[in-house]
Each structure stands twice: as C-alpha cells, then as structure tokens.
Design an enzyme around this catalytic site. Structure first.
Site, PDB file in Angstrom:
ATOM      1  CG  HIS A  12      42.692  11.799  40.917  1.00 10.32           C
ATOM      2  ND1 HIS A  12      41.848  12.974  41.116  1.00 10.32           N
ATOM      3  CD2 HIS A  12      42.000  10.739  40.776  1.00 10.32           C
ATOM      4  CE1 HIS A  12      40.506  12.403  41.577  1.00 10.32           C
ATOM      5  NE2 HIS A  12      40.608  11.020  41.239  1.00 10.32           N
ATOM      6  CD  GLU A  13      42.782   6.996  40.358  1.00 15.72           C
ATOM      7  OE1 GLU A  13      42.493   6.380  41.602  1.00 15.72           O
ATOM      8  OE2 GLU A  13      41.744   7.486  39.962  1.00 15.72           O
ATOM      9  CG  HIS A  21      41.942   8.776  45.844  1.00 19.24           C
ATOM     10  ND1 HIS A  21      41.104   9.740  46.348  1.00 19.24           N
ATOM     11  CD2 HIS A  21      41.514   8.751  44.523  1.00 19.24           C
ATOM     12  CE1 HIS A  21      40.285  10.098  45.450  1.00 19.24           C
ATOM     13  NE2 HIS A  21      40.653   9.535  44.481  1.00 19.24           N
ATOM     14  CD  GLU A  63      37.337  10.817  43.015  1.00 15.19           C
ATOM     15  OE1 GLU A  63      37.959  10.994  42.085  1.00 15.19           O
ATOM     16  OE2 GLU A  63      37.389   9.763  43.622  1.00 15.19           O
TER      17      GLU A  63
END
Length: 475
Positions: free
Chosen positions: A335-336, A339, A415
C-alpha cells in the site's frame, strides 16, 4: 431595521477594527464548527455500545468497547484543549500579546546592544520567546494526554523523566532549525526587491527538500533508535517486492517506537535512487514488546515467523495484541509503495509548492498594507516577521481551512488508489487482515458520523476500505 442598522454601524468602524473583528469572528466560527462536528461523532461513541452486525466478523465486543472508551476520552480531551486554545488566542489578540512580545524582544536586544535597526535579531528573539511560551503552555496538555489518556488505555511506554528529556531535546532541535532558517528567509525578503517572493519560495523549497532528505538519517535518530532489518525471509520478500515495482530500495530499518507508544506505523523516504523503508517495531509481530512478554510465559515457545507452531502453542498466543505477520507487513508496504508508484508523493509535493508560491505572492501584495499591522497593534512599525505571522496565520485562515478540506478529500482518494495497487500485487487478503489488526492495535473506532469523517478523515473509514478489498479477498 434595528438589526440592519447594527450591521451598517459595524462597517463604520475603522478598517483595522473590522479586520481584527473578522479574524476573531472567524477563529470562533471555526471552533464552533469543529465542536459541532465533534459532538456528532461523540454521539456515535456514546450510543453505539454494541458491535454492529456488519462488524461482527472482524471485531470482538471487548475490542469494540475498548476502542469506544478510548475515543470518548480523546474526544473529551480534544474539546477542552480546543476550548483552551481558542480562548488563549482570543485573549492574546484582545490584550495585545503579540505587540507586547515584540516590544519585550526589543528590550532584550537593546540590553545586549542591538538597536531597532537589528530587526532580524529582534525577530529571532521574538520567535524564541513565542515558541518557548507555546511549549510551556502546551506542556500540561501533552503530559495529561500521554500519562493519563494514553496510559489509561495501554499505549504509553514513557516515564516522566524520559518524556521531559525528549521534550527538551525536541525544543532545542527545533530552535536549531527554526532560527537559522527564519533569519535567512527574513534576509532574503529584505534584499529581494520587487520579486522577493520568488526567491523566498525557492529558498523554502530547498529547505523543505533538504529537511526531508536528512530527517530520517540525522534528526530522527536523535530521538529513536534505528536498526537495519535483520537478514531473513521478511527482508528478502521486501527487496523482491521493491524490485518488481522498480522501487529503488537501498535500506530497510526498524525503529524502536515501542519505547514511547504501542501505536504502529511504516513509511518510506528519500529522493531519486536512494529510497529507504522504515518499519515501527510495533508493526512487526516478531518485534513487539507485548508479544515477547507473552512468548516468555512458561510453557510457550517463541514463534519462528509464524511457521511450525503446534495448535497448542497457537492457542496460547492467539490473543497477542500487537503487530502483523510477515505477509501482512508486506501488504501494508505494498500500500505504502503504491503511493510512490502512483505518483502520490510527487503530486503532494507539487500541490504544496504551488500553494507555497501562491501564499508568498499574496504576501508580497499584502505586506505593504499598513492597516493589517495596525489591526494587530503595530501602528509605528511593520516588522517583516510580524507581517508573515499576520498574513499567513490570520489573513489566510479561511483559505487554509478550505485547502485543508480539499487535501483531506484528495488524501482519501489516494488511499483507495494505494489499496487498489496492493490488490493488483495479489495482497488483498493480507491487506484486509492487516487493516483489521492495525485498527485493533490502535483502538480505532470503526463507526463514524458521515459529516465528521468527511471533514476530518484523511484515510477512508475502515469499513469502506474493507468493502473495496472484499471482492478480491474472496477470489
């Protein structure tokens, strides 16, 4: 007619009085709006005392009640601290606290042989006194939050001695950065001529990039211990994932966040081909202090990456409170890194710099308006630092509120996109379980008022994120 006559009479006041009144009115309007939103959310905390049916599969009643009580306490604290803040700022403005502090800093400079012509020196003394005042008045609130609320709910790991040393160290480090940067900024504004706002913006851009570059390597280690993630399965899988998405990873660190709090986090930093990943020890199941305490209980053997445990041992450690398994940690990192891959980091930097340039341009337009200084008690002098304070903090307040809301909306969108990226990596199931664990570990309350969450939540509510992941999780 009487009401409209009163409104007309208000506009008969001098311009500086109208500006001053508008600033006070807006600050109280924002406070009342925030209080209204908080009360809506507080009503949710009070009335939602049982796990809703849609949450029964992901949250037990004990955790739900703990998170409800934790958020209630935080809500009460936020109300009183917010009320204190707005009352304090109102008194400071009404009783001329800012011009008084400026005169006081001038007296300090005068006693050291620096006259009024040393405006930058006086500005630095003003900054030092202002930040010292802010630190001292905020200290009781910080102590209460840490040693009452966080302690009560099992998050605080600090002693009072450690807390005070840490607070003093943070203040000193802040001054070592703030004062030199401020002095250079003021000097650039003084000598920059008609286009000083361009030079000031470029200077702040360079400073922000330098600080982002050096923070984790030179500043953060002053407060926390960073150690390389040991060789093993987790590190190998992180490196493979980074290579697969062309993330230029150079190092992976574990930060000892557990000496302060049980809250967990993960982030990456660095520019160009020098990216590093930082994992809080509280995020990792094998590093958690709480888990180690449980593993050391008689008859319970330590786990080895979650593999080879007998059913008996698993039953004894199943109630561990902290951290994620390796697969879940990888999903969080997926997920990070999403970004980064999707350009969210660059987009945020661009938005920030466009905003910064716009603010400096408007500052250049407004700095010559003597009425702004007069509105805050500066009738005979117009110090540059005071102009920055008045315009950026007070005059831009409505704009800052709107911008903050827009960035919150954008953040939620980012997100969801980062979650979708992790799904494409085949990590939906592990991210789903990781989000549930992190919500439990941090005692996040999964039920929210729609208006409160729309205004405040930079991350989507848990249920919305899980719903978006659910279809892939079942595949």
């Amino acid at each position: 007619m009487g009401m409209w006559a009163s409104v007309d009479a208000m506009w008969d006041f001098p311009a500086e009085k109208r500006i001053f009144g508008a600033v006070l009115l807006f600050s109280w309007t924002v406070y009342l709006w925030e209080t209204f939103l908080a009360q809506r959310q507080r009503r949710i905390y009070k009335t939602t005392t049982h796990v809703p049916p849609e949450l029964e599969q992901i949250m037990d009643s004990d955790t739900f009640e703990k998170s409800r009580l934790y958020q209630l306490d935080k809500s009460t604290f936020s109300f009183w601290s917010g009320l204190y803040s707005v009352v304090e700022s109102t008194f400071i403005l009404l009783f001329g606290g800012i011009p008084y502090l400026w005169r006081l800093s001038g007296r300090f400079c005068g006693s050291a042989g620096f006259g009024p012509e040393y405006e930058i020196t006086q500005s630095l003394v003003f900054l030092l006194l202002a930040t010292l005042y802010s630190a001292l008045t905020g200290l009781p609130w910080s102590i209460y939050n840490t040693f009452v609320i966080e302690e009560k709910h099992g998050f605080n790991h600090q002693t009072l001695e450690f807390f005070m040393k840490d607070t003093i160290k943070k203040f000193i480090v802040t001054q070592c950065i703030l004062l030199p940067v401020s002095s250079l900024l003021l000097y650039i504004i003084k000598i920059g001529g008609d286009y000083f706002f361009i030079y000031a913006w470029l200077f702040t851009l360079v400073v922000s990039l330098v600080l982002v570059t050096i923070y984790a390597d030179y500043i953060a280690p002053l407060f926390d211990k960073f150690t390389p993630l040991p060789e093993g399965k987790l590190k190998q899988e992180i490196e493979v994932m980074a290579k697969n998405i062309d993330f230029p990873l150079t190092k992976v660190y574990v930060v000892e966040g557990s000496k302060r709090s049980s809250h967990s986090n993960a982030y990456f930093y660095g520019f160009f081909k020098n990216k590093r990943i930082v994992l809080f020890d509280t995020l990792l199941e094998d590093y958690s202090v709480l888990n180690k305490d449980k593993q050391e209980e008689p008859g319970v053997e330590p786990r080895n990456d979650g593999e080879g445990d007998s059913e008996e041992i698993r039953a004894k450690v199943k109630n561990k409170k902290q951290g994620c398994k390796n697969e879940e940690v990888l999903a969080v990192l997926g997920h990070e890194l999403g970004h980064w891959k999707l350009g969210h980091t660059i987009k945020n930097i661009i938005i920030s710099q466009i905003n910064s340039f716009l603010c400096f341009f408007l500052f250049a337009v407004l700095i010559g308006q003597r009425v702004l200084f007069a509105a805050f008690g500066f009738y005979d002098t117009q110090p540059t630092l005071i102009g920055l304070l008045i315009i950026f903090q007070f005059i831009f307040s409505p704009y800052n509120e709107v911008l903050s809301f827009c960035l919150t909306v954008l953040s939620r969108r980012f997100e969801f996109q980062a979650d979708a990226f992790a799904k494409k990596l085949g990590m939906a199931k592990d991210l789903y379980s990781a989000l549930i664990k992190l919500n439990k570990d941090n005692l996040g309350f999964p039920v929210s008022d729609w208006l409160f969450s729309t205004w405040h939540y930079s991350h989507p509510p848990l249920l919305e994120r899980l719903q978006a992941l659910k279809a892939t999780k079942r595949d």
